[in-house]
Design an enzyme around this catalytic site. Structure first.
Site, PDB file in Angstrom:
ATOM      1  N   LYS A 163       0.805  -1.218   0.000  1.00  0.00           N
ATOM      2  CA  LYS A 163       0.000   0.000   0.000  1.00  0.00           C
ATOM      3  C   LYS A 163       0.846   1.280   0.000  1.00  0.00           C
ATOM      4  O   LYS A 163       0.437   2.287  -0.582  1.00  0.00           O
ATOM      5  CB  LYS A 163      -0.928  -0.002   1.216  1.00  0.00           C
ATOM      6  CG  LYS A 163      -2.052  -1.039   1.145  1.00  0.00           C
ATOM      7  CD  LYS A 163      -3.019  -0.843   2.308  1.00  0.00           C
ATOM      8  CE  LYS A 163      -3.778  -2.096   2.662  1.00  0.00           C
ATOM      9  NZ  LYS A 163      -4.791  -2.497   1.698  1.00  0.00           N
ATOM     10  N   GLU A 190      -2.959   6.875   7.949  1.00  0.00           N
ATOM     11  CA  GLU A 190      -3.839   7.703   7.122  1.00  0.00           C
ATOM     12  C   GLU A 190      -4.771   8.504   8.000  1.00  0.00           C
ATOM     13  O   GLU A 190      -5.133   8.071   9.100  1.00  0.00           O
ATOM     14  CB  GLU A 190      -4.702   6.816   6.196  1.00  0.00           C
ATOM     15  CG  GLU A 190      -3.947   6.302   5.006  1.00  0.00           C
ATOM     16  CD  GLU A 190      -4.806   5.474   4.063  1.00  0.00           C
ATOM     17  OE1 GLU A 190      -6.026   5.320   4.318  1.00  0.00           O
ATOM     18  OE2 GLU A 190      -4.254   4.983   3.071  1.00  0.00           O
ATOM     19  N   HIS A 225     -14.447  -3.785   8.072  1.00  0.00           N
ATOM     20  CA  HIS A 225     -13.709  -3.459   6.840  1.00  0.00           C
ATOM     21  C   HIS A 225     -13.876  -4.499   5.749  1.00  0.00           C
ATOM     22  O   HIS A 225     -13.097  -4.544   4.809  1.00  0.00           O
ATOM     23  CB  HIS A 225     -12.213  -3.248   7.128  1.00  0.00           C
ATOM     24  CG  HIS A 225     -11.934  -2.256   8.203  1.00  0.00           C
ATOM     25  ND1 HIS A 225     -12.366  -0.960   8.136  1.00  0.00           N
ATOM     26  CD2 HIS A 225     -11.289  -2.372   9.387  1.00  0.00           C
ATOM     27  CE1 HIS A 225     -11.988  -0.313   9.232  1.00  0.00           C
ATOM     28  NE2 HIS A 225     -11.347  -1.155  10.013  1.00  0.00           N
ATOM     29  N   ARG A 237      -6.740  -7.788  -9.822  1.00  0.00           N
ATOM     30  CA  ARG A 237      -7.433  -9.052 -10.103  1.00  0.00           C
ATOM     31  C   ARG A 237      -8.903  -8.754 -10.368  1.00  0.00           C
ATOM     32  O   ARG A 237      -9.329  -7.608 -10.267  1.00  0.00           O
ATOM     33  CB  ARG A 237      -7.327  -9.963  -8.876  1.00  0.00           C
ATOM     34  CG  ARG A 237      -7.833  -9.247  -7.628  1.00  0.00           C
ATOM     35  CD  ARG A 237      -7.918 -10.140  -6.427  1.00  0.00           C
ATOM     36  NE  ARG A 237      -8.023  -9.414  -5.190  1.00  0.00           N
ATOM     37  CZ  ARG A 237      -9.127  -8.948  -4.644  1.00  0.00           C
ATOM     38  NH1 ARG A 237     -10.285  -9.116  -5.255  1.00  0.00           N
ATOM     39  NH2 ARG A 237      -9.109  -8.304  -3.504  1.00  0.00           N
TER      40      ARG A 237
HETATM   41  P1  ADP Z   1     -12.613  -7.901  -2.370  1.00  0.00           P
HETATM   42  O1  ADP Z   1     -12.432  -6.429  -2.333  1.00  0.00           O
HETATM   43  O2  ADP Z   1     -12.688  -8.428  -3.764  1.00  0.00           O
HETATM   44  O3  ADP Z   1     -13.689  -8.384  -1.504  1.00  0.00           O
HETATM   45  P2  ADP Z   1     -10.761  -9.096  -0.457  1.00  0.00           P
HETATM   46  O4  ADP Z   1      -9.442  -8.497  -0.137  1.00  0.00           O
HETATM   47  O5  ADP Z   1     -11.790  -9.041   0.589  1.00  0.00           O
HETATM   48  O6  ADP Z   1     -11.245  -8.445  -1.814  1.00  0.00           O
HETATM   49  O7  ADP Z   1     -10.497 -10.604  -0.870  1.00  0.00           O
HETATM   50  C1  ADP Z   1     -11.202 -11.242  -1.896  1.00  0.00           C
HETATM   51  C2  ADP Z   1     -11.571 -12.616  -1.464  1.00  0.00           C
HETATM   52  O8  ADP Z   1     -10.439 -13.429  -1.418  1.00  0.00           O
HETATM   53  C3  ADP Z   1     -12.230 -12.660  -0.110  1.00  0.00           C
HETATM   54  O9  ADP Z   1     -13.337 -13.518  -0.177  1.00  0.00           O
HETATM   55  C4  ADP Z   1     -11.156 -13.183   0.798  1.00  0.00           C
HETATM   56  O10 ADP Z   1     -11.687 -13.979   1.824  1.00  0.00           O
HETATM   57  C5  ADP Z   1     -10.328 -14.005  -0.148  1.00  0.00           C
HETATM   58  N1  ADP Z   1      -8.929 -13.944   0.195  1.00  0.00           N
HETATM   59  C6  ADP Z   1      -8.191 -12.833   0.405  1.00  0.00           C
HETATM   60  N2  ADP Z   1      -6.928 -13.156   0.668  1.00  0.00           N
HETATM   61  C7  ADP Z   1      -6.861 -14.508   0.631  1.00  0.00           C
HETATM   62  C8  ADP Z   1      -5.819 -15.473   0.794  1.00  0.00           C
HETATM   63  N3  ADP Z   1      -4.584 -15.111   1.078  1.00  0.00           N
HETATM   64  N4  ADP Z   1      -6.130 -16.772   0.680  1.00  0.00           N
HETATM   65  C9  ADP Z   1      -7.385 -17.155   0.398  1.00  0.00           C
HETATM   66  N5  ADP Z   1      -8.391 -16.308   0.210  1.00  0.00           N
HETATM   67  C10 ADP Z   1      -8.145 -15.006   0.331  1.00  0.00           C
HETATM   68  P1  ADP Z   2      -7.824  -3.965   2.401  1.00  0.00           P
HETATM   69  O1  ADP Z   2      -6.562  -4.207   1.656  1.00  0.00           O
HETATM   70  O2  ADP Z   2      -7.925  -4.740   3.649  1.00  0.00           O
HETATM   71  O3  ADP Z   2      -9.016  -4.047   1.502  1.00  0.00           O
HETATM   72  P2  ADP Z   2      -8.217  -1.051   2.310  1.00  0.00           P
HETATM   73  O4  ADP Z   2      -7.101  -0.067   2.351  1.00  0.00           O
HETATM   74  O5  ADP Z   2      -8.867  -1.269   0.996  1.00  0.00           O
HETATM   75  O6  ADP Z   2      -7.705  -2.431   2.893  1.00  0.00           O
HETATM   76  O7  ADP Z   2      -9.309  -0.609   3.374  1.00  0.00           O
HETATM   77  C1  ADP Z   2     -10.387  -1.443   3.703  1.00  0.00           C
HETATM   78  C2  ADP Z   2     -11.549  -0.622   4.243  1.00  0.00           C
HETATM   79  O8  ADP Z   2     -11.170   0.153   5.381  1.00  0.00           O
HETATM   80  C3  ADP Z   2     -12.097   0.394   3.277  1.00  0.00           C
HETATM   81  O9  ADP Z   2     -13.016  -0.181   2.389  1.00  0.00           O
HETATM   82  C4  ADP Z   2     -12.731   1.403   4.198  1.00  0.00           C
HETATM   83  O10 ADP Z   2     -13.979   0.960   4.658  1.00  0.00           O
HETATM   84  C5  ADP Z   2     -11.805   1.414   5.386  1.00  0.00           C
HETATM   85  N1  ADP Z   2     -10.804   2.492   5.259  1.00  0.00           N
HETATM   86  C6  ADP Z   2      -9.606   2.374   4.653  1.00  0.00           C
HETATM   87  N2  ADP Z   2      -8.932   3.525   4.706  1.00  0.00           N
HETATM   88  C7  ADP Z   2      -9.704   4.411   5.363  1.00  0.00           C
HETATM   89  C8  ADP Z   2      -9.542   5.785   5.768  1.00  0.00           C
HETATM   90  N3  ADP Z   2      -8.423   6.471   5.509  1.00  0.00           N
HETATM   91  N4  ADP Z   2     -10.558   6.369   6.435  1.00  0.00           N
HETATM   92  C9  ADP Z   2     -11.686   5.675   6.721  1.00  0.00           C
HETATM   93  N5  ADP Z   2     -11.886   4.396   6.391  1.00  0.00           N
HETATM   94  C10 ADP Z   2     -10.908   3.755   5.723  1.00  0.00           C
END
Ligand code: ADP
Ligand code: ADP
Ligand code: MG
Length: 621
Positions: free
Chosen positions: A116, A200, A235, A297
């Site tokens: 990130k 952040e 989240h 992806r």
């Molecule tokens: P999205 O924004 O598409 O929901 P996520 O980060 O939540 O993305 O992950 C997508 C899916 O892949 C979720 O259902 C999560 O449980 C699964 N997932 C994420 N990381 C892994 C991992 N390392 N191994 C297996 N499944 C994973």
């Molecule tokens: P991940 O890789 O686990 O998906 P993200 O950076 O996409 O992590 O953040 C996941 C969630 O956390 C976001 O969808 C949002 O709901 C919350 N979030 C992330 N960054 C912020 C922020 N700066 N302020 C408020 N909520 C946040």
């Protein structure tokens, strides 16, 4: 185009990819763990290869075995789905090195967006607005605290290698920073093998807005508009929709242009998602939307984009991976209508969303809805992988109609004995704030009280159960319980045991309630919730009395009626005694034909649970 592809994933996404492959005349190879051998994605594939045991690291994450399966089966390309190896640049490279096509972006693009902090730096350089905060080499607690103080609370600490909602801590004031940092670093080290964090500004009234982008190998990048994924729990996305409520044309143009710029900055090829966080305190405004991260992806929620654009994103992926240009130009893409998706999880909202595993004796979905599911009735939810059972996707001309369709779709879900969030989803989709488009990432927490289903059946459920029981004849699945009606009191109310709670119910028909018989269990499905209906333990139906004729108080209570006397001849099912506790009545019935003896029950007496009240002697014994 490819003749045969291997899908390095499981469950619903593997099936989703197969559906398009099949339509395009492409053969599919499934790889699977031993415990998944009977799952639909394995049995439906043209070829299947077992690559190991249950734990993902012994199967779905075994790069060597997946590559070997591809070689042995003659697959020309690998689709990684989402999760597992989908964002592993090393695997994407290994696939290419093996002479196979990778259905995804180039390894360098995955790498550039993998962490990130590096991604944010890159985006900043490319002129994409990023969430304000601290990204830096200096990871000393003093420096991080100093930066957080400077940003101003609340702040969000994020693991740079984080994903799936893990490794994040919101901190509301300086005093709480140090402890939150330590716990975040511990979680990051344990989950991602990397304890580095960034900080952040915590955006207020946060809305998760993301843009679907697509690039081809000829240098073209387009966007397929935005999705709003603000309905989250911890989240993690729960309900997603497209387009985003309250997004005007100018703001859409700005955020989609920023997404295309971000994708171009990493020479993006294939399907990707640029996630933004928006400050929704005054609606969506272009100057209050910041880049958060990129997912390199296909996304779980891609179906809502498919619904509003009329495109098949997996087909796009396959064409791009085969070297074809993007199927449509930007100008040819349009938004039509509104789409919503709900993630049906095997979890129990009532127990704090604890995961629920086991057999799926019942798994039914309503008609007329797109359902992407990895399991079918008769299958099983195992504890090894993701808790997602299915995605329900609806589309309608307007947002209001889509919300109504989503609530209806979720309310029609029937799952048993695995517990699900279907009732919770139904309530969320029907909530006035959701229907009005007042969504942000705090929605679920704020409305938890009204969204989490009750543990006890309400009047509607009890009334519906009593009504179904009253008409239990012919093809009604509760027919065998018809005799139960003899329990009715003078006002026609019957004592029921619903989900372990005894209620005195007055019949009130409800079209939303559906009776079902699964094995020897009787169930009631109402608004996505499953209620196990049982005959209360009393004389006729099991309990202590069934075997030897002893009539025992099944609960502590007061005797409100004694209907027989010593020496009376009674028939099976005849009411003997009525007990009452906490406004609930319980009739004790004769377990078989016989003669009443040893009657100890007296009107008005208070008795303890287990008290022997009478005995029935068999006439022939
Ligand atoms: P999205 O924004 O598409 O929901 P996520 O980060 O939540 O993305 O992950 C997508 C899916 O892949 C979720 O259902 C999560 O449980 C699964 N997932 C994420 N990381 C892994 C991992 N390392 N191994 C297996 N499944 C994973
Ligand atoms: P991940 O890789 O686990 O998906 P993200 O950076 O996409 O992590 O953040 C996941 C969630 O956390 C976001 O969808 C949002 O709901 C919350 N979030 C992330 N960054 C912020 C922020 N700066 N302020 C408020 N909520 C946040
Ligand atoms: Mg994310």
């Amino acid at each position: 185009m490819f003749n045969r592809i291997l899908i390095a994933n499981r469950g619903e996404i593997a099936r989703r990819i197969m559906r398009t492959a099949r339509a395009m005349g492409i053969e599919t190879v499934a790889v699977h763990s031993d415990v998944d051998a009977a799952m639909p994605f394995v049995t439906e594939a043209d070829h299947a290869v077992c690559i190991g045991t249950a734990a993902a690291r012994d199967s779905y994450l075994r790069q060597d075995r997946i590559l070997e399966a591809a070689r042995a089966s003659g697959a020309e390309a690998i689709h990684p789905g989402y999760g597992f190896l989908s964002e592993n640049a090393g695997f994407a490279q290994a696939v290419a090195d093996a002479g196979l096509a990778w259905i995804g972006p180039r390894p360098a693009s995955i790498l550039a967006m993998g962490l990130k902090d590096a991604a944010k730096t890159l985006m900043q350089q490319a002129g994409v607005p990023v969430t304000p905060g601290y990204i830096g080499e200096d990871q000393s607690p003093e420096r991080l605290q100093h930066e957080a103080d400077g940003i101003g609370y609340p702040v969000l600490i994020k693991a740079v290698a984080g994903g799936g909602g893990k490794g994040m801590r919101r901190v509301d004031d300086a005093a709480a920073f140090r402890d939150a940092l330590l716990s975040c670093q511990r979680e990051a080290a344990a989950s991602f093998g990397d304890d580095r964090v960034l900080i952040e500004k915590y955006i207020l009234s946060p809305r998760h807005i993301e843009v679907q982008v697509f690039g081809d190998t000829h240098g073209t990048v387009v966007h397929l508009f935005e999705r709003d994924c603000s309905l989250q729990r911890r989240h993690q996305k729960v309900i997603e929709e497209a387009p985003a409520p309250g997004m005007d044309a100018a703001t859409r143009a700005a955020v989609c242009a920023a997404a295309v710029k971000a994708a171009k900055a990493v020479d993006y090829v294939g399907a990707g998602t640029i996630e933004f966080i928006a400050d929704g305190t005054e609606g969506l405004r272009a100057d209050r939307i910041w880049f958060m991260e990129m997912n390199t992806r296909l996304q779980v929620e891609h179906p809502v984009t498919e619904a509003i654009t009329g495109q098949d994103l997996v087909e796009w992926q396959l064409r791009v991976a085969a070297g074809e240009p993007l199927p449509l130009t930007q100008d040819a893409l349009r938004i039509t209508g509104w789409a919503m998706e709900a993630r049906l999880y095997a979890e129990n909202p009532v127990t704090g969303f604890l995961p629920s595993t086991g057999p799926l004796d019942r798994l039914r979905f309503p008609d007329g809805v797109r359902v992407d599911a990895g399991v079918e009735e008769g299958g099983e939810v195992t504890p090894f992988y993701d808790p997602m059972i299915a995605k329900l996707v609806v589309a309608a001309p307007t947002r209001t109609a889509a919300a109504r369709a989503l609530a209806k779709a979720c309310s029609g879900v029937e799952v048993w004995p695995v517990r699900t969030n279907a009732g919770f989803l139904t309530r969320a989709a029907a909530h006035p704030d959701f229907v009005a488009g007042r969504v942000d990432t705090g929605f679920i927490e704020r409305h938890a009280d009204t969204l989490i289903p009750d543990t006890e059946p309400g009047d509607a459920v009890a009334g519906a159960a009593a009504a179904l029981l009253a008409e239990a004849t012919g093809t009604n699945p509760w027919t065998a319980l018809a005799g139960f009606r003899s329990n009715a009191d003078a006002d026609g109310r019957v004592l029921l045991d619903i989900g372990g709670t005894r209620v005195l119910a007055e019949a009130k028909a409800d079209p939303r309630a559906r009776a079902a018989r699964i094995g020897d269990q009787r169930l009631l499905f109402v608004d996505g919730e499953a209620w196990l209906f049982a005959a209360p333990r009393s004389g006729a139906d099991g309990g202590a009395a069934a075997g030897d004729g002893s009539i025992v108080a099944p609960m502590p209570g007061r005797i409100v009626s004694v209907d027989v006397a010593d020496g009376d001849t009674v028939t099976r099912g005849q009411r003997l005694i009525v007990l009452e506790a906490m406004k609930m009545e319980q009739a004790l019935l004769a377990p078989f034909d016989g003669i009443v003896s040893a009657l100890k029950a007296t009107d008005g007496a208070q008795v303890a649970e287990g008290t022997m009240l009478a005995s029935i002697e068999r006439e022939d014994g």
